[in-house]
Scaffold this motif. Sequence first.
Motif, mmCIF file in Angstrom:
data_model
loop_
_atom_site.group_PDB
_atom_site.id
_atom_site.type_symbol
_atom_site.label_atom_id
_atom_site.label_comp_id
_atom_site.label_asym_id
_atom_site.label_seq_id
_atom_site.Cartn_x
_atom_site.Cartn_y
_atom_site.Cartn_z
ATOM 1 N N GLY A 8 -27.736 -26.264 -42.047
ATOM 2 C CA GLY A 8 -29.028 -26.324 -42.718
ATOM 3 C C GLY A 8 -28.941 -27.105 -44.014
ATOM 4 O O GLY A 8 -27.898 -27.161 -44.659
ATOM 5 N N TYR A 9 -30.065 -27.679 -44.377
ATOM 6 C CA TYR A 9 -30.143 -28.449 -45.611
ATOM 7 C C TYR A 9 -29.800 -27.582 -46.811
ATOM 8 O O TYR A 9 -30.349 -26.490 -46.989
ATOM 9 C CB TYR A 9 -31.546 -29.051 -45.779
ATOM 10 N N ASP A 10 -28.858 -28.048 -47.616
ATOM 11 C CA ASP A 10 -28.459 -27.384 -48.867
ATOM 12 C C ASP A 10 -27.922 -25.969 -48.668
ATOM 13 O O ASP A 10 -27.849 -25.178 -49.606
ATOM 14 C CB ASP A 10 -29.634 -27.360 -49.849
ATOM 15 N N ALA A 11 -27.573 -25.609 -47.450
ATOM 16 C CA ALA A 11 -27.029 -24.276 -47.175
ATOM 17 C C ALA A 11 -25.650 -24.142 -47.814
ATOM 18 O O ALA A 11 -24.882 -25.101 -47.872
ATOM 19 C CB ALA A 11 -26.950 -24.045 -45.672
ATOM 20 N N LEU A 12 -25.348 -22.971 -48.299
ATOM 21 C CA LEU A 12 -24.096 -22.650 -48.998
ATOM 22 C C LEU A 12 -23.858 -23.637 -50.144
ATOM 23 O O LEU A 12 -22.742 -24.041 -50.437
ATOM 24 C CB LEU A 12 -22.910 -22.635 -48.022
ATOM 25 N N GLY A 13 -24.940 -24.012 -50.798
ATOM 26 C CA GLY A 13 -24.903 -25.054 -51.830
ATOM 27 C C GLY A 13 -24.252 -24.660 -53.135
ATOM 28 O O GLY A 13 -23.915 -25.524 -53.930
ATOM 29 N N ALA A 14 -24.062 -23.366 -53.393
ATOM 30 C CA ALA A 14 -23.456 -22.950 -54.658
ATOM 31 C C ALA A 14 -22.022 -22.459 -54.486
ATOM 32 O O ALA A 14 -21.311 -22.242 -55.461
ATOM 33 C CB ALA A 14 -24.299 -21.854 -55.303
ATOM 34 N N ASN A 15 -21.579 -22.299 -53.253
ATOM 35 C CA ASN A 15 -20.234 -21.781 -52.990
ATOM 36 C C ASN A 15 -19.181 -22.838 -53.319
ATOM 37 O O ASN A 15 -19.273 -23.970 -52.871
ATOM 38 C CB ASN A 15 -20.112 -21.376 -51.520
ATOM 39 N N THR A 16 -18.172 -22.477 -54.086
ATOM 40 C CA THR A 16 -17.104 -23.425 -54.403
ATOM 41 C C THR A 16 -15.776 -23.024 -53.764
ATOM 42 O O THR A 16 -15.096 -23.857 -53.187
ATOM 43 C CB THR A 16 -16.903 -23.558 -55.930
ATOM 44 N N ILE A 17 -15.415 -21.741 -53.866
ATOM 45 C CA ILE A 17 -14.105 -21.317 -53.371
ATOM 46 C C ILE A 17 -14.179 -20.196 -52.338
ATOM 47 O O ILE A 17 -13.150 -19.723 -51.862
ATOM 48 C CB ILE A 17 -13.183 -20.892 -54.529
ATOM 49 N N GLY A 18 -15.370 -19.772 -51.971
ATOM 50 C CA GLY A 18 -15.516 -18.684 -51.006
ATOM 51 C C GLY A 18 -15.050 -19.093 -49.615
ATOM 52 O O GLY A 18 -15.180 -20.244 -49.219
ATOM 53 N N ASN A 19 -14.511 -18.124 -48.879
ATOM 54 C CA ASN A 19 -13.975 -18.355 -47.541
ATOM 55 C C ASN A 19 -14.742 -17.569 -46.486
ATOM 56 O O ASN A 19 -15.305 -16.521 -46.764
ATOM 57 C CB ASN A 19 -12.500 -17.929 -47.476
ATOM 58 N N SER A 20 -14.709 -18.069 -45.265
ATOM 59 C CA SER A 20 -15.200 -17.363 -44.075
ATOM 60 C C SER A 20 -16.651 -16.918 -44.183
ATOM 61 O O SER A 20 -16.990 -15.792 -43.840
ATOM 62 C CB SER A 20 -14.288 -16.170 -43.774
ATOM 63 N N ASN A 21 -17.516 -17.809 -44.660
ATOM 64 C CA ASN A 21 -18.943 -17.532 -44.741
ATOM 65 C C ASN A 21 -19.668 -18.211 -43.594
ATOM 66 O O ASN A 21 -19.251 -19.255 -43.110
ATOM 67 C CB ASN A 21 -19.519 -18.073 -46.059
ATOM 68 N N VAL A 22 -20.795 -17.611 -43.196
ATOM 69 C CA VAL A 22 -21.685 -18.227 -42.216
ATOM 70 C C VAL A 22 -23.057 -18.314 -42.873
ATOM 71 O O VAL A 22 -23.639 -17.300 -43.254
ATOM 72 C CB VAL A 22 -21.768 -17.411 -40.912
ATOM 73 N N ALA A 23 -23.571 -19.522 -43.019
ATOM 74 C CA ALA A 23 -24.876 -19.746 -43.633
ATOM 75 C C ALA A 23 -25.704 -20.635 -42.715
ATOM 76 O O ALA A 23 -25.320 -21.766 -42.444
ATOM 77 C CB ALA A 23 -24.707 -20.402 -45.003
ATOM 78 N N ILE A 24 -26.845 -20.086 -42.236
ATOM 79 C CA ILE A 24 -27.684 -20.828 -41.306
ATOM 80 C C ILE A 24 -29.113 -20.863 -41.843
ATOM 81 O O ILE A 24 -29.707 -19.814 -42.109
ATOM 82 C CB ILE A 24 -27.653 -20.207 -39.899
ATOM 83 N N GLY A 25 -29.637 -22.062 -42.008
ATOM 84 C CA GLY A 25 -31.001 -22.243 -42.475
ATOM 85 C C GLY A 25 -31.048 -22.953 -43.809
ATOM 86 O O GLY A 25 -30.077 -22.933 -44.580
ATOM 87 N N LYS A 26 -32.192 -23.581 -44.087
ATOM 88 C CA LYS A 26 -32.371 -24.315 -45.342
ATOM 89 C C LYS A 26 -32.125 -23.378 -46.528
ATOM 90 O O LYS A 26 -32.632 -22.272 -46.576
ATOM 91 C CB LYS A 26 -33.788 -24.878 -45.404
#
Length: 194
Positions: A172-190
């Motif tokens: 998705g557009y700009d998804a997980l846009g603030a994460n820098t060092i996080g692991n094993s995330n699932v982000a779906i959607g704008k």
Amino acid sequence: DAMTTGSYNNLIGVAAGGAITIGQYNVANGHGALSGNLVSNRNVAIGFQSLFTHNTVSSTDSYNTAVGFKAGLSVTTGTLNTLVGGLAGDALTSGDSNVAVGYEALTTQIVNGQNVAIGTEALKNQNVSGHGNNTAVGHQAGLSVTTAVKNTLVGGNAGDAITTGGNNTVLGYDALGANTIGNSNVAIGKDAMK
């Protein structure tokens, strides 16, 4: 100029493939394209200084394709790379099995491989010491990735802040846009998890 026993090469442009001695089945079109190659086989270099320094130490089938201004500029012994766009994969030296399509896609990675970067500046800052296994598709997808591995980032600016965080799946557009060092995330959607 230097060709001795090389055959089936198609060379067009000043110094294009000019060092080939025994290399075969190469295509070089553009000033300085594939100009460092002596013995490598089955490469395609189209554009000013594309695959400029490519030169394996022995006669080998490299299967590199570089199309664009200085695409694959620094590839020396790397093989199985597809680099399309201005400065795409231009820092790669011995990296293998990379796909970079778009202006400055995968432009910082030096060695190793198994990355897919499709889009302007996708994985632009990545320089993983091992195989990255990152996939970034979209304008500036994975833009800030430096040493992160095993990320799948699809969408414009998807995961663009990730630096070292790995094993993330983003769609998705700009998804997980603030994460820098996080692991094993699932982000779906704008803007998901932004």
